[in-house]
Structures are given as C-alpha cells and as structure tokens.
Design an enzyme around this catalytic site. Structure first.
Site, mmCIF file in Angstrom:
data_model
loop_
_atom_site.group_PDB
_atom_site.id
_atom_site.type_symbol
_atom_site.label_atom_id
_atom_site.label_comp_id
_atom_site.label_asym_id
_atom_site.label_seq_id
_atom_site.Cartn_x
_atom_site.Cartn_y
_atom_site.Cartn_z
ATOM 1 N N CYS A 107 10.184 65.216 52.032
ATOM 2 C CA CYS A 107 10.194 65.005 53.463
ATOM 3 C C CYS A 107 11.348 65.732 54.111
ATOM 4 O O CYS A 107 12.360 66.005 53.469
ATOM 5 C CB CYS A 107 10.313 63.525 53.814
ATOM 6 S SG CYS A 107 8.880 62.589 53.340
ATOM 7 N N GLY A 140 7.733 69.372 53.719
ATOM 8 C CA GLY A 140 6.543 68.539 53.766
ATOM 9 C C GLY A 140 5.579 69.055 54.796
ATOM 10 O O GLY A 140 5.983 69.359 55.915
ATOM 11 N N GLY A 159 13.099 60.496 50.402
ATOM 12 C CA GLY A 159 13.552 59.925 49.135
ATOM 13 C C GLY A 159 12.581 58.871 48.665
ATOM 14 O O GLY A 159 11.512 58.695 49.257
ATOM 15 N N TYR A 214 15.234 75.115 43.768
ATOM 16 C CA TYR A 214 13.966 75.475 44.397
ATOM 17 C C TYR A 214 13.740 74.922 45.793
ATOM 18 O O TYR A 214 13.239 75.615 46.672
ATOM 19 C CB TYR A 214 12.811 74.996 43.505
ATOM 20 C CG TYR A 214 11.450 75.053 44.170
ATOM 21 C CD1 TYR A 214 10.763 76.255 44.286
ATOM 22 C CD2 TYR A 214 10.867 73.906 44.696
ATOM 23 C CE1 TYR A 214 9.521 76.312 44.904
ATOM 24 C CE2 TYR A 214 9.623 73.959 45.318
ATOM 25 C CZ TYR A 214 8.959 75.163 45.420
ATOM 26 O OH TYR A 214 7.746 75.227 46.036
HETATM 27 P P1 AMP Z 1 3.491 75.531 37.761
HETATM 28 O O1 AMP Z 1 4.324 75.859 36.557
HETATM 29 O O2 AMP Z 1 2.215 76.271 37.830
HETATM 30 O O3 AMP Z 1 3.248 74.043 37.860
HETATM 31 O O4 AMP Z 1 4.280 75.914 39.073
HETATM 32 C C1 AMP Z 1 5.563 76.332 39.069
HETATM 33 C C2 AMP Z 1 5.838 76.984 40.404
HETATM 34 O O5 AMP Z 1 5.783 75.993 41.423
HETATM 35 C C3 AMP Z 1 7.200 77.618 40.436
HETATM 36 O O6 AMP Z 1 7.016 78.913 40.958
HETATM 37 C C4 AMP Z 1 8.001 76.799 41.394
HETATM 38 O O7 AMP Z 1 8.616 77.625 42.342
HETATM 39 C C5 AMP Z 1 7.034 75.901 42.082
HETATM 40 N N1 AMP Z 1 7.455 74.497 41.944
HETATM 41 C C6 AMP Z 1 8.072 73.932 40.947
HETATM 42 N N2 AMP Z 1 8.255 72.630 41.149
HETATM 43 C C7 AMP Z 1 7.745 72.373 42.331
HETATM 44 C C8 AMP Z 1 7.616 71.214 43.120
HETATM 45 N N3 AMP Z 1 8.043 70.035 42.697
HETATM 46 N N4 AMP Z 1 7.054 71.340 44.302
HETATM 47 C C9 AMP Z 1 6.600 72.498 44.729
HETATM 48 N N5 AMP Z 1 6.665 73.616 44.030
HETATM 49 C C10 AMP Z 1 7.230 73.572 42.847
#
Ligand code: AMP
Length: 486
Positions: A9, A35, A110, A250
């Site tokens: 969020c 979000g 959170g 990230y």
């Molecule tokens: P995957 O391994 O296919 O599940 O996706 C990994 C990709 O998603 C990476 O490029 C990250 O930048 C992105 N990523 C990792 N964790 C998250 C998350 N919690 N929410 C959104 N994107 C994520």
C-alpha cells in the site's frame, strides 16, 4: 493454497492546505507502484468528511470534478493492493467510521500479525465490522470506550496491535502519522508551504514540491493540528529495528530516500557488490527492466563490462506481479518485454534482476536471450535467495511456490537453462545499504521473524471464517464498480 495476509500500500496525508485533495491525488499518483487495485481520498473541512474511493489506478478513480467536491484543508489518501481481504470496493481505503470521538479515517500500509485474536475479541463484544481487512480493527480499538482520540488513547491502541503498520489517521481536526515500533514499512514527513505532509515514500514529496523534513521514527506518533506538530514515542523501551530490506531491493521507487539513503544508489551498490562477489568473464551486462536496471548498472560499473538495455519494455503493460490473477500474470510476463537481438547475438551475456521469486520471469528472460542467439547466459540476482514468506506486507507466495525454498542452486540454474546462476550474499546486500544488519527485517531470506505470527492465518481468513469467501466472478464484478461515498 495458503497465502499470507499482506498489504502492499501507499499512504498519504496532508494538513492545512487549501488544495488538500488535489495534492493528495498527486501524492498517490507518485505512490502508485505500491498498490494498483484501489485508491481513495477522504478530506475534512473541520466539520465534515468527504470521501471518494474506487477500484483501479489513481488516474482512473479520480477526475477533476470529483477532486473539486472533496472540500477541506486536510486529507488522507491510500493506494491498495489486496493482501488482507479480497479485492473488493468495501475493502478499499481510507476506511472511515463515525464514532464517539467523531469521524475517523485511516490509511494503513503493513500487516497486523495479531489481527484474528483482536477481531475475535471485538466481535465477541458485539462490534460489527464492515470490511475483511485488518486495518478496520485499529479503528474499532480507537473507538472503544475510555478513549477520547487523544495521543494517550492512541498509544494504548498501538500497544494492542502487533506486526507491521505505517498509518495515516485523520480526525475532524487532526492528522496523525504512526510507524510501528520495528519500523517495517517506511513513512516520511514533509512540508509544503505551511502545510504538513505524510507519505509512504519521499518520491511523493518531489512531485508536489514538498520539502522532505525527516522519516517518522519507528514507534513514533506525530500529531498535527492547529498547534503545530507534536511527537510522541509510543514505545520508549525501543524494540528491535526491522525495516524491510526488500524495500531497498525492489519495492520502493529508486528516487525515494529512506533512512537517509537514496534507493537508486543502494541498488547500484548492490550491483557493484554482486560484481565483487562474482566477477565473471562476459561481453555484455543486460538488466531485466525495470527491476534489474540499477543493479545491472552497478555490476557494469564495477566490472567494466559494457551495459546494454537489450530488453525494451512496453510501458503500457502494468507491473505484472501486482495483478492477483495467475492467468493475467503469465500473460504479462510474456507481453512486457521485447529483446533487441543484435545486442546479444553471439555474446556472453550477464543478465541481472533484483530477485527470483517463483522463477517464471527469469526463465522467460533466459529463454528470450538463448533464442536470440546469446552464446552464454549468466543470471545474477541482486539479493539472496527468497526462502521464506513475508507476513509483514510484501506479497511473496507461500513456501511451496518460492523457488529457492524448494530447490538447490544447481536445480534452479537447470530450470532457468542458465549457464550459471549467482545470488548476492546476505552480508553483501546489507553492506550495500550502509546500515547495520540489526536495522533490518530479513525474514524472507533468513527465516528470522522479528514479530511472531500465526502460520495458519491467511489473506482470506476473515471472509472464510465468516463463510463469506467471495467467488471469483463476484469479485471481478465488484472490481469494476466505482462508488462515490459521499
Ligand atoms: P518471479 O520469479 O517470476 O516470481 O518474479 C520475479 C520478478 O518479480 C522479479 O523481476 C522481481 O522484480 C519481481 N518481484 C519480486 N518480488 C515481488 C513482489 N513481492 N511483488 C512484485 N514483484 C516482485
């Protein structure tokens, strides 16, 4: 399938500005990455709350006319990704109640780890809940007898809730910012002219020309009213700090500053550190855009191997991971990036991404590179392997779908069809931030959860318990609905 309750969020608040709603709109616009399912703004003119919430992006939910109707010099806003409770309009925030202490609005980033215990307790006393999100519990606690909405009662409420929370609360005459005692999620304080501003990330201040003042400290309550700003430390005994390191890896925007560190610079340093730990012989360093951009740049700077943006991103496709449906997610992974073949053909390629969660994205990218004729593909990841789910607000899947939790490094390398695979070490990741390890929550990497949680609690627990799990069609139909509350 077990999913844990989490909140992605963005929260925003402003006190004492004639254009409170408009500035909140732009603030939320800058926080859109946190979000994308729903957005909402509630304003107060000192006598009355006005609210508008809807499903979708900030730009889809609001228009000039709606903002014009949101009168008042105070506002609180929220962008939401459903992680506790379904993606329904009634779960969209800010949540509002009319109570003994007058109207109260809350925006929460959170996850509360003791939400079920508290909700049971409140429901046993006859309290009626309007939503299935944990944030509503805070409102109910605030409205309990004995409280008059002042700082002491808020302190009492905060001492009952556990887990991760960065909050912006608005009463008729006050704006209140709160950060949990561990400081899991960010919250910053800024100023625009004489008006105070609160936002999840400092990038929101830049857009509206607000001046960044400081971070709200873990455990701190800032109360802003006509007398100015008062700060209370609600947890003077100092809990262990546990800022989510994945915000640096990230989640936060690279132009934000958290704990005096620019996120972009930290990410570049993570890439440099990766190059120090794994100096490979290759012809080109290629990021997976946008998540791998900074780390790939850092790797290239440190190794002196040329950097090429070989993947070209289609900017009209949403951020894939944030879509709740698996079907849409896979589609996005395929549609999002195109490769400039001549930059990689016949070359030894280092491809850098910030993280591998399920492995789907990375496998597709390696495949793209191989099909384009890359001679070798080396995968470098700018954080350590994700071994454990997050219960404090990042949407990682449960352990069974976390690639690194179930497979050895060699198995993952084979699955990706990569020539080699390396993850940044935990020490290297922390070093890149310039902060001590004790400043962070790294539970998704090391399994050490700073606040205990109940592993049987999941995202839909409240609805399931009440026998009200919304069907997919029902959810999607409601997703499309836009409502004007007042
Ligand atoms: P995957 O391994 O296919 O599940 O996706 C990994 C990709 O998603 C990476 O490029 C990250 O930048 C992105 N990523 C990792 N964790 C998250 C998350 N919690 N929410 C959104 N994107 C994520």
């Amino acid at each position: 399938m077990q999913e844990y309750p989490k909140h992605y969020c963005g929260v925003f608040g402003i006190y004492g500005h004639p254009n409170a709603a408009e500035l909140t709109y732009y603030g939320l616009y800058a926080l859109q990455h946190r979000g994308q399912e729903s957005a909402g703004i509630v304003t107060s003119d000192g006598k009355q709350f006005r609210a508008h919430k809807g499903m979708g992006l900030v730009s889809q939910v609001f228009d000039g006319e709606i903002l014009h109707g949101l009168i008042g010099r105070m506002a609180v806003g929220h962008t939401r990704y459903s992680t506790s409770g379904s993606s329904l309009i009634q779960n969209a925030q800010p949540l509002t109640i009319n109570s003994r202490i007058g109207p109260v609005a809350i925006a929460h980033n959170g996850n509360l780890t003791n939400a079920m215990v508290l909700r049971d307790e409140l429901e046993d006393k006859g309290q009626i809940f309007q939503t299935s999100v944990d944030s509503e519990i805070i409102l109910h606690l605030l409205a309990q007898p004995g409280g008059n909405g002042n700082g002491n009662h808020l302190v009492h409420t905060l001492r009952r809730i556990e887990g991760a929370y960065s909050l912006v609360i608005m009463t008729e005459n006050e704006l209140i910012g709160v950060r949990d005692p561990h400081g899991f999620r960010p919250l910053s304080l800024g100023k625009i002219d004489d008006a105070w501003v609160l936002a999840s990330e400092t990038c929101a201040f830049d857009l509206i020309h607000a001046k960044f003042v400081r971070d709200v400290e873990p455990g701190e309550i800032v109360i802003i009213n006509q007398d100015g700003l008062t700060s209370i430390q609600a947890f003077p005994e100092q809990e262990r700090r546990a800022f989510c390191i994945f915000e640096y890896v990230y989640f936060a925007r690279p132009d934000s500053v958290i704990a005096d560190r620019n996120v972009y610079k930290v990410r570049v340093e993570m890439g440099r550190q990766l190059a120090r730990e794994f100096p490979l012989d290759a012809d080109v360093v290629v990021p997976v855009p946008d998540s791998g951009n900074c780390a790939a740049l850092g790797y290239s700077q440190e190794s002196r191997i040329p950097f090429e943006m070989a993947f070209v991103r289609n900017h009209y496709v949403g951020r894939s991971f944030l879509q709740p449906s698996q079907l849409i997610r896979d589609f996005d992974v395929r549609v999002k990036l195109n490769l400039i073949t001549e930059l990689v053909k016949g070359k030894r390629v280092i491809v850098v991404d910030d993280s591998i969660v399920r492995g789907t994205t990375c496998k597709t990218r390696v495949n793209n590179l191989k099909q384009a004729g890359a001679k070798e593909v080396h995968v470098l990841v700018s954080c350590p392997p994700h071994m454990h789910p997050c219960v404090y607000g990042i949407d990682f899947p449960d352990r069974s779908k976390l690639m690194a939790a179930n497979h050895s490094l060699e198995e993952i390398r084979k699955y990706l069809s990569a020539d080699s695979l390396y993850y940044l070490s935990q020490e290297g990741m922390v070093k890149a931030t310039g902060l001590p390890k004790t400043a962070f929550c790294m539970a998704c990497y090391d399994g050490r959860y700073p606040v205990p949680y109940d592993p049987t609690v999941d995202k839909y627990i409240i609805e399931r318990r009440n026998g009200r799990v919304a069907s997919l069609s029902e959810t999607m139909a409601k997703d499309r609905a836009q409502i004007k509350l007042l």
